[in-house]
Design a protein around this motif. Structure first.
Motif, PDB file in Angstrom:
ATOM      1  N   LEU A 280      46.624  37.699  25.960  1.00 36.19           N
ATOM      2  CA  LEU A 280      46.076  38.837  25.108  1.00 36.19           C
ATOM      3  C   LEU A 280      44.744  38.508  24.636  1.00 36.19           C
ATOM      4  CD1 LEU A 280      47.392  41.028  23.600  1.00 36.19           C
ATOM      5  CD2 LEU A 280      47.878  39.656  21.538  1.00 36.19           C
ATOM      6  N   GLU A 281      43.633  39.479  25.338  1.00 36.78           N
ATOM      7  CA  GLU A 281      42.287  39.453  25.480  1.00 36.78           C
ATOM      8  C   GLU A 281      41.604  40.274  24.515  1.00 36.78           C
ATOM      9  OE1 GLU A 281      39.532  37.112  26.888  1.00 36.78           O
ATOM     10  OE2 GLU A 281      41.171  37.566  28.280  1.00 36.78           O
TER      11      GLU A 281
ATOM     12  N   VAL B 262      38.749  31.086  25.084  1.00 40.09           N
ATOM     13  CA  VAL B 262      37.821  32.236  25.255  1.00 40.09           C
ATOM     14  C   VAL B 262      37.752  32.414  26.858  1.00 40.09           C
ATOM     15  CG1 VAL B 262      36.430  31.493  23.270  1.00 40.09           C
ATOM     16  CG2 VAL B 262      35.736  30.512  25.443  1.00 40.09           C
ATOM     17  N   SER B 263      37.444  33.735  26.861  1.00 36.31           N
ATOM     18  CA  SER B 263      37.527  33.927  28.328  1.00 36.31           C
ATOM     19  C   SER B 263      35.887  34.783  28.522  1.00 36.31           C
ATOM     20  CB  SER B 263      38.467  35.060  28.907  1.00 36.31           C
ATOM     21  OG  SER B 263      39.799  34.413  28.780  1.00 36.31           O
ATOM     22  N   ALA B 264      35.214  34.198  29.680  1.00 36.98           N
ATOM     23  CA  ALA B 264      33.997  34.853  30.172  1.00 36.98           C
ATOM     24  C   ALA B 264      34.406  35.613  31.237  1.00 36.98           C
ATOM     25  CB  ALA B 264      32.779  33.967  30.307  1.00 36.98           C
ATOM     26  N   ILE B 265      34.340  37.099  30.851  1.00 31.71           N
ATOM     27  CA  ILE B 265      34.845  38.079  31.888  1.00 31.71           C
ATOM     28  C   ILE B 265      33.363  38.848  32.483  1.00 31.71           C
ATOM     29  CG2 ILE B 265      36.142  40.134  32.211  1.00 31.71           C
ATOM     30  CD1 ILE B 265      37.768  37.991  31.208  1.00 31.71           C
ATOM     31  N   THR B 266      33.543  38.949  33.869  1.00 37.04           N
ATOM     32  CA  THR B 266      32.591  39.929  34.561  1.00 37.04           C
ATOM     33  C   THR B 266      31.371  39.007  34.520  1.00 37.04           C
ATOM     34  OG1 THR B 266      33.686  41.653  33.662  1.00 37.04           O
ATOM     35  CG2 THR B 266      31.788  42.043  35.085  1.00 37.04           C
ATOM     36  N   MET B 267      31.466  37.644  35.023  1.00 34.35           N
ATOM     37  CA  MET B 267      30.252  36.864  35.103  1.00 34.35           C
ATOM     38  C   MET B 267      29.609  37.238  36.366  1.00 34.35           C
ATOM     39  SD  MET B 267      29.515  35.031  32.432  1.00 34.35           S
ATOM     40  CE  MET B 267      30.086  36.538  31.340  1.00 34.35           C
ATOM     41  N   THR B 268      28.097  37.399  36.645  1.00 37.73           N
ATOM     42  CA  THR B 268      27.395  37.867  37.683  1.00 37.73           C
ATOM     43  C   THR B 268      26.618  36.629  38.294  1.00 37.73           C
ATOM     44  OG1 THR B 268      25.658  38.394  36.178  1.00 37.73           O
ATOM     45  CG2 THR B 268      27.260  40.314  36.852  1.00 37.73           C
ATOM     46  N   TYR B 269      26.583  35.459  37.495  1.00 40.20           N
ATOM     47  CA  TYR B 269      25.712  34.441  38.264  1.00 40.20           C
ATOM     48  C   TYR B 269      25.978  33.090  37.667  1.00 40.20           C
ATOM     49  CZ  TYR B 269      22.436  34.707  34.258  1.00 40.20           C
ATOM     50  OH  TYR B 269      21.858  34.875  33.239  1.00 40.20           O
ATOM     51  N   PRO B 270      25.861  32.020  38.195  1.00 37.88           N
ATOM     52  CA  PRO B 270      26.574  30.725  37.799  1.00 37.88           C
ATOM     53  C   PRO B 270      25.919  30.257  36.497  1.00 37.88           C
ATOM     54  CG  PRO B 270      26.328  30.669  40.321  1.00 37.88           C
ATOM     55  CD  PRO B 270      25.435  31.858  39.660  1.00 37.88           C
TER      56      PRO B 270
ATOM     57  N   ILE C 213      36.254  31.038  33.130  1.00 37.44           N
ATOM     58  CA  ILE C 213      35.260  31.801  33.686  1.00 37.44           C
ATOM     59  C   ILE C 213      35.858  32.877  34.705  1.00 37.44           C
ATOM     60  CG2 ILE C 213      33.317  31.544  35.121  1.00 37.44           C
ATOM     61  CD1 ILE C 213      32.769  30.458  32.238  1.00 37.44           C
ATOM     62  N   SER C 214      35.419  34.056  34.767  1.00 38.79           N
ATOM     63  CA  SER C 214      35.895  35.053  35.275  1.00 38.79           C
ATOM     64  C   SER C 214      34.699  35.659  36.208  1.00 38.79           C
ATOM     65  CB  SER C 214      36.789  36.033  34.902  1.00 38.79           C
ATOM     66  OG  SER C 214      37.403  37.007  35.825  1.00 38.79           O
ATOM     67  N   PHE C 215      34.301  35.298  37.440  1.00 34.51           N
ATOM     68  CA  PHE C 215      33.329  36.002  38.204  1.00 34.51           C
ATOM     69  C   PHE C 215      33.738  37.310  38.786  1.00 34.51           C
ATOM     70  CE2 PHE C 215      32.112  31.478  38.775  1.00 34.51           C
ATOM     71  CZ  PHE C 215      30.815  31.519  38.353  1.00 34.51           C
TER      72      PHE C 215
END
Length: 312
Positions: free
Chosen positions: A72-73, A162-170, A189-191
């Motif tokens: 559940l986000e 926690v979820s990091a969503i739509t990460m664009t760089y490392p 981590i979600s790239f």
């Protein structure tokens, strides 16, 4: 206190679902105006809270019916300092929103949780900048400092992770992971990828995952891919590779459009729900570690229903 912070049940390989594209659903199906794609301000009004609750309920019903778990986000992808400032919100305002979001999810978990369908509460973290392109980038330490405020707020609630969503760089992913380690809460981590399977900054997906793991001592609980169609990122995956086994979740877009095309599109492309469900089935067969399945832009309860049906 949190229920699953010490041991996340979705890490055991059983099927868990997530929701779909919350912002696109609220805008195109529910008629809300979401400046800067921010859903969290809806927590301030009765109609907004009702819409959020009904949104989540439609997905939780699918998971309970299918005896599947659910992550559940929270609707807080934009609830960080820079985007909050664009909306006129201070850091104390953002603290309140982040806490209200977790309280909403707690009430939903209490209502829907059954032994066959464990519900994990996740505090959603979005990128500091745009989710489709890298206009500026932080070092890992700068990212740790920047995101630590929101992560600390979640760690002080009953959120399990926690979820990091739509990460664009490392580097941003590294900083978020370090901040979560400091706060004592698991991080995912979600790239996102472009149509060529690379991150928006050009990094190969394999390299991004390995760089984050190396910099954080395998800090993330697991990795995900989101906001891209399976046709875009499947080409970057190699069955049997250790780095691929670190990927446990997929939240794909309904549309095959590129990020640039989606940005310019004024109508919702919701793709084909059944086709997407079948593609998830194929991915899960090829990559058994993919056990947390949901959607991103353009997806709704129809897509998640098909995913649940084909991947059970």
């Amino acid at each position: 206190m949190s229920i699953y912070r010490e041991q996340l049940p979705q890490s055991r390989g059983t099927l868990f679902l997530t929701d779909g594209g919350i912002e696109t659903t609220l805008i195109f199906h529910n008629g809300f105006d979401l400046p800067f794609f921010a859903a969290y301000p809806l927590l301030d009004s009765a109609p907004g809270r009702t819409a959020l609750r009904e949104y989540y309920e439609s997905y939780l019903a699918i998971a309970v019916h299918g005896h599947q778990g659910f992550v559940l986000e929270s609707p807080t992808w934009r609830a960080n300092r820079d985007w909050g400032a664009e909306l006129g919100h201070s850091e104390s305002d953002l603290d309140r929103y982040n806490r209200l979001a977790i309280e909403l999810l707690e009430s939903l978990r209490k209502e829907f949780s059954v032994p066959e369908s464990p519900i994990v509460i996740s505090g959603c973290i979005g990128p500091r900048g745009d989710g489709y392109q890298v206009t500026s980038r932080m070092s890992g330490e700068e990212a740790r400092q920047y995101h630590s405020h929101q992560i600390a707020a979640f760690a002080d609630t009953n959120a399990d992770m926690v979820s990091a969503i739509t990460m664009t760089y490392p580097e941003e992913a590294i900083g978020i992971t370090l901040a979560a380690q400091q706060a004592g809460i698991p991080a995912v981590i979600s790239f996102t990828t472009e149509t060529d399977g690379r991150l928006p900054d050009g990094t190969i997906l394999k390299d991004a995952i390995e760089r984050v793991d190396e910099a954080t001592d395998n800090g993330p609980a697991y990795y995900m891919i989101n906001c891209a169609h399976p046709d875009h990122f499947s080409q970057a995956l190699e069955a049997g590779e250790d780095w691929v086994k670190r990927i446990q979740g997929i939240r794909a877009n309904a549309s095959r459009m590129s990020h640039d095309e989606l940005d310019a599109c004024e109508e919702l492309d919701d793709g084909n729900p059944e086709e997407l469900g079948l593609q998830y089935k194929q991915l899960r067969s090829a990559f058994p570690s993919f056990s947390i399945l949901g959607g991103c832009c353009g997806t709704d309860h129809r897509h998640i229903g098909e995913i649940s049906h084909h991947c059970h």
